[in-house]
Structures are given as C-alpha cells and as structure tokens.
Design a protein around this motif. Structure first.
Motif, PDB file in Angstrom:
ATOM      1  N   GLY A 194       0.829  -1.216   0.000  1.00 44.26           N
ATOM      2  CA  GLY A 194       0.000   0.000   0.000  1.00 44.26           C
ATOM      3  C   GLY A 194       0.856   1.256   0.000  1.00 44.26           C
ATOM      4  O   GLY A 194       0.593   2.200   0.746  1.00 44.26           O
ATOM      5  N   ALA A 195       1.859   1.271  -0.883  1.00 41.31           N
ATOM      6  CA  ALA A 195       2.833   2.376  -0.871  1.00 41.31           C
ATOM      7  C   ALA A 195       2.531   3.435  -1.919  1.00 41.31           C
ATOM      8  O   ALA A 195       3.357   4.308  -2.161  1.00 41.31           O
ATOM      9  N   ASN A 196       1.360   3.369  -2.543  1.00 40.88           N
ATOM     10  CA  ASN A 196       1.068   4.350  -3.595  1.00 40.88           C
ATOM     11  C   ASN A 196       0.574   5.680  -3.050  1.00 40.88           C
ATOM     12  O   ASN A 196       0.484   6.655  -3.792  1.00 40.88           O
ATOM     13  N   GLY A 230      -0.277   8.105   0.968  1.00 36.69           N
ATOM     14  CA  GLY A 230      -0.329   8.164   2.419  1.00 36.69           C
ATOM     15  C   GLY A 230       0.986   7.832   3.103  1.00 36.69           C
ATOM     16  O   GLY A 230       2.080   8.119   2.595  1.00 36.69           O
ATOM     17  N   ILE A 231       0.883   7.196   4.252  1.00 41.64           N
ATOM     18  CA  ILE A 231       2.061   6.868   5.057  1.00 41.64           C
ATOM     19  C   ILE A 231       2.972   5.902   4.306  1.00 41.64           C
ATOM     20  O   ILE A 231       4.198   6.019   4.352  1.00 41.64           O
ATOM     21  N   ARG A 240      -1.932  -1.984  -5.430  1.00 44.10           N
ATOM     22  CA  ARG A 240      -2.865  -2.913  -6.090  1.00 44.10           C
ATOM     23  C   ARG A 240      -3.247  -2.398  -7.469  1.00 44.10           C
ATOM     24  O   ARG A 240      -3.678  -3.165  -8.316  1.00 44.10           O
ATOM     25  N   LEU A 293      -5.409  -8.552  -0.807  1.00 47.07           N
ATOM     26  CA  LEU A 293      -6.605  -9.376  -0.604  1.00 47.07           C
ATOM     27  C   LEU A 293      -6.708 -10.505  -1.626  1.00 47.07           C
ATOM     28  O   LEU A 293      -7.643 -11.300  -1.570  1.00 47.07           O
ATOM     29  N   ASN A 322       1.961  -2.266   5.497  1.00 49.36           N
ATOM     30  CA  ASN A 322       1.363  -0.941   5.700  1.00 49.36           C
ATOM     31  C   ASN A 322      -0.083  -0.858   5.191  1.00 49.36           C
ATOM     32  O   ASN A 322      -0.890  -0.131   5.767  1.00 49.36           O
ATOM     33  N   ALA A 323      -0.402  -1.601   4.121  1.00 48.37           N
ATOM     34  CA  ALA A 323      -1.749  -1.499   3.536  1.00 48.37           C
ATOM     35  C   ALA A 323      -2.791  -1.721   4.618  1.00 48.37           C
ATOM     36  O   ALA A 323      -2.737  -2.697   5.367  1.00 48.37           O
ATOM     37  N   THR A 337      -8.331  -7.126   5.402  1.00 57.92           N
ATOM     38  CA  THR A 337      -7.144  -6.348   4.994  1.00 57.92           C
ATOM     39  C   THR A 337      -6.157  -6.182   6.144  1.00 57.92           C
ATOM     40  O   THR A 337      -4.946  -6.378   5.971  1.00 57.92           O
ATOM     41  N   SER A 342       0.516  -0.478  12.782  1.00 60.05           N
ATOM     42  CA  SER A 342      -0.630  -0.642  13.671  1.00 60.05           C
ATOM     43  C   SER A 342      -1.243   0.731  13.946  1.00 60.05           C
ATOM     44  O   SER A 342      -1.237   1.603  13.063  1.00 60.05           O
ATOM     45  N   GLY A 362       0.792   7.550  14.635  1.00 61.52           N
ATOM     46  CA  GLY A 362       0.169   8.824  15.015  1.00 61.52           C
ATOM     47  C   GLY A 362      -0.950   9.200  14.051  1.00 61.52           C
ATOM     48  O   GLY A 362      -1.098   8.616  12.982  1.00 61.52           O
ATOM     49  N   THR A 382      -4.212  11.682   5.974  1.00 62.86           N
ATOM     50  CA  THR A 382      -4.280  10.740   4.846  1.00 62.86           C
ATOM     51  C   THR A 382      -5.744  10.429   4.534  1.00 62.86           C
ATOM     52  O   THR A 382      -6.640  10.722   5.340  1.00 62.86           O
TER      53      THR A 382
END
Ligand code: NAP
Length: 256
Positions: A21-23, A25-26, A46, A70, A91-92, A116, A144, A205, A209
């Motif tokens: 999930g690096a595309n 946000g965090i 994805r 998924l 991360n996703a 997820t 987390s 934190g 996002t």
C-alpha cells in the motif's frame, strides 16, 4: 544464497524493502524515505497506474510491485517477482467509513476490515517469508495504530497515548483489527526469533491521509512523513535492536 554471494558487503546499507500500500499516504512516505536512505524499495500497489505515479514521485531505486493484499494470486505473483528481500513493511490498511459505536456495528464490517488489516498480513508475510529468511538482517514492520492499545481503550494510556486514551466504543472493527495485528507481531517475533528477525509494530500517530476521511483536515492530523520516519527506524533496526515491541512514531514504547 545471497548471504554468501554478498560476503563482506552483506550489510544493511544495501538492503531491499517492500512496502505494501505504498502508492499514497504513510506507505508512500515510508517508501520515499527508504529510497532516500539508499535502499531498493518495491512500491506495493494494487493498482498499476497509481503505483507508477508513486514510483515516479520517489527519488532513488523505487520499483513498482503490483500487489493486492486481498488477492492470493496477486500475492503469489508478487512473491515470484522478488528474489531478494530484507524488509517487509505491512502498511496497507483500511478503516471504517462511518465510525459507529460497537453496539451498533454490523459484524460484516468486522469481516471487511479484518480481511485487509489482519488476514492479509498473514498471507503477505508468509508468502514473502522464504525470501526474507535468506536475508542476513530480516525485518518486518507492521503498521498498527495507537487506537489499538487496549491500555488506551481502558483509559490507561497516559503520556504517549493520551490522544487515544478515551473510554469510547467507536471504531471497534478498526481498533480491534489492529489489536489483533499487535498480537500477530508478537507471535511472529517469537516464531522467528532464532532466525535473526526483528518484528515490530508501529503506531504512526494521527496523520493527514485518506484513511481519516474528512478528519484528515483537522488541525490535529500531522504530516504522514513524520509517522513514516518511525517505520523506517524499525525497518533499519540493528541486530541488537528490539523485537516483538509496539512503538510510537517517535520511538517511545506504546503500552499494549
Ligand atoms: P491511506 O492513505 O488510505 O493509504 C492506505 C494504503 O493501503 C493505500 O495505498 C491503499 O491503496 C492501500 N491498500 C488498501 N487496501 C489494499 C489492498 N487490498 N491491497 C493493496 N493495497 C491496499 O491510509 P494511511 O493513513 O496512509 O494508512 C497506512 C497505514 O497506516 C494503515 O495500516 C493504517 O491503518 C495506518 N494508520 C494510519 C493512521 C493515520 O492517522 N493516517 C493512524 C494509525 C495507523 P489504494 O490507493 O489502492 O486504495
């Protein structure tokens, strides 16, 4: 094995990372910072187009890896494309669009979020474990949330978790899914302790996002890059670093 091939050059300086999930946000910020630190980074996305845009936005050795956490076939195909890996950042993640009280929650919402945030983490981690086991310094970072702290939910999370330390019953699917992820972090750390792994969970934190919906515009929502820095610290832990821990973005231990 790469460990032998690298010989004395086998340091953490040339490590290879995958961020799911690096595309945006965090996750995008974690990938950006790992690449800036000279690491090779697989940018998990994805959607290929969103992933390509993220790769183009990162300076350094960033590579697109199409990965829907998924989808078992997508996970297997991604694992086949990666022949060396030192760092996995799970991360996703998703949250609930409508934060309801647990007393009004639909169990289907728990299934959706757990797929997820919990089940996919096991699927992805286990698929990449054979490759991670070939690393001299394998690291797993699970993203987390401070809101997953049971201490905070019980009103006991003073200090670092003061922001999450409210005795409410909201966002139960998300918070309990991340509490399950925390337990998985400890179980993986235990299972992999003899193989040199460091497995830790991060509370990044409250960040600006998409995950936070309109709340991301609130003044309390911080820079995603600041949360990402905490993940990078755990990704690059030295061999005498901690494992099986839960840390805030600034490195402070978070009460379970
Ligand atoms: P975000 O901007 O919504 O990013 C979430 C990322 O996860 C996106 O890249 C998204 O991809 C990806 N994703 C979702 N489902 C996926 C799937 N099935 N396969 C592959 N990728 C998938 O949210 P974020 O705030 O950066 O969240 C990142 C992590 O931080 C999450 O685990 C979240 O729970 C955690 N976290 C965030 C905060 C915060 O305040 N933001 C606080 C605590 C913890 P698409 O673009 O394709 O949807």
């Amino acid at each position: 094995m790469r460990r032998q091939a690298r010989g004395i050059l086998d340091s953490m300086d040339n490590s290879i990372a995958l961020v799911t999930g690096a595309n945006k946000g965090i996750g995008l910020e974690i990938a950006r910072q790992l690449a800036a630190a000279g690491r090779t980074v697989y940018v998990g996305s994805r959607d290929a187009e969103r992933g390509k845009a993220a790769v183009a936005d990162i300076d350094g050795d960033a590579r697109l890896l199409v990965l829907d956490v998924l989808n078992g076939e997508s996970i297997a195909a991604a694992a086949r494309q990666v022949d060396a890996l030192d760092i996995l950042v799970n991360n996703a993640g998703i949250s609930s669009d409508e934060p309801k009280d647990v007393t009004e929650e639909d169990p289907e919402e728990f299934r959706r979020v757990y797929e997820t945030n919990v089940f996919a983490v096991v699927a992805v981690t286990n698929a990449f474990l054979p490759t991670l086991r070939r690393s001299a310094h394998p690291r797993i970072v699970n993203i987390s949330s401070g809101t997953a702290s049971i201490a905070a939910s019980a009103g006991l999370g003073e200090g670092v978790l003061a922001y999450a330390s409210r005795p409410t019953g909201t966002l139960a699917a998300y918070r309990s899914s991340k509490a399950a992820l925390n337990e998985l972090t400890v179980l993986y750390a235990n299972a992999l302790a003899d193989d040199g792994f460091k497995v830790n969970a991060l509370a990044p934190g409250f960040r600006r996002t998409n995950l936070n919906g309109p709340a991301r515009a609130s003044a309390a929502a911080g820079d995603p890059a600041e949360g990402a820095a905490g993940a990078v610290r755990l990704a690059l832990l030295p061999d005498d670093g901690p494992s099986g821990g839960f840390f805030s973005w600034d490195g402070t231990p978070v009460p379970w």
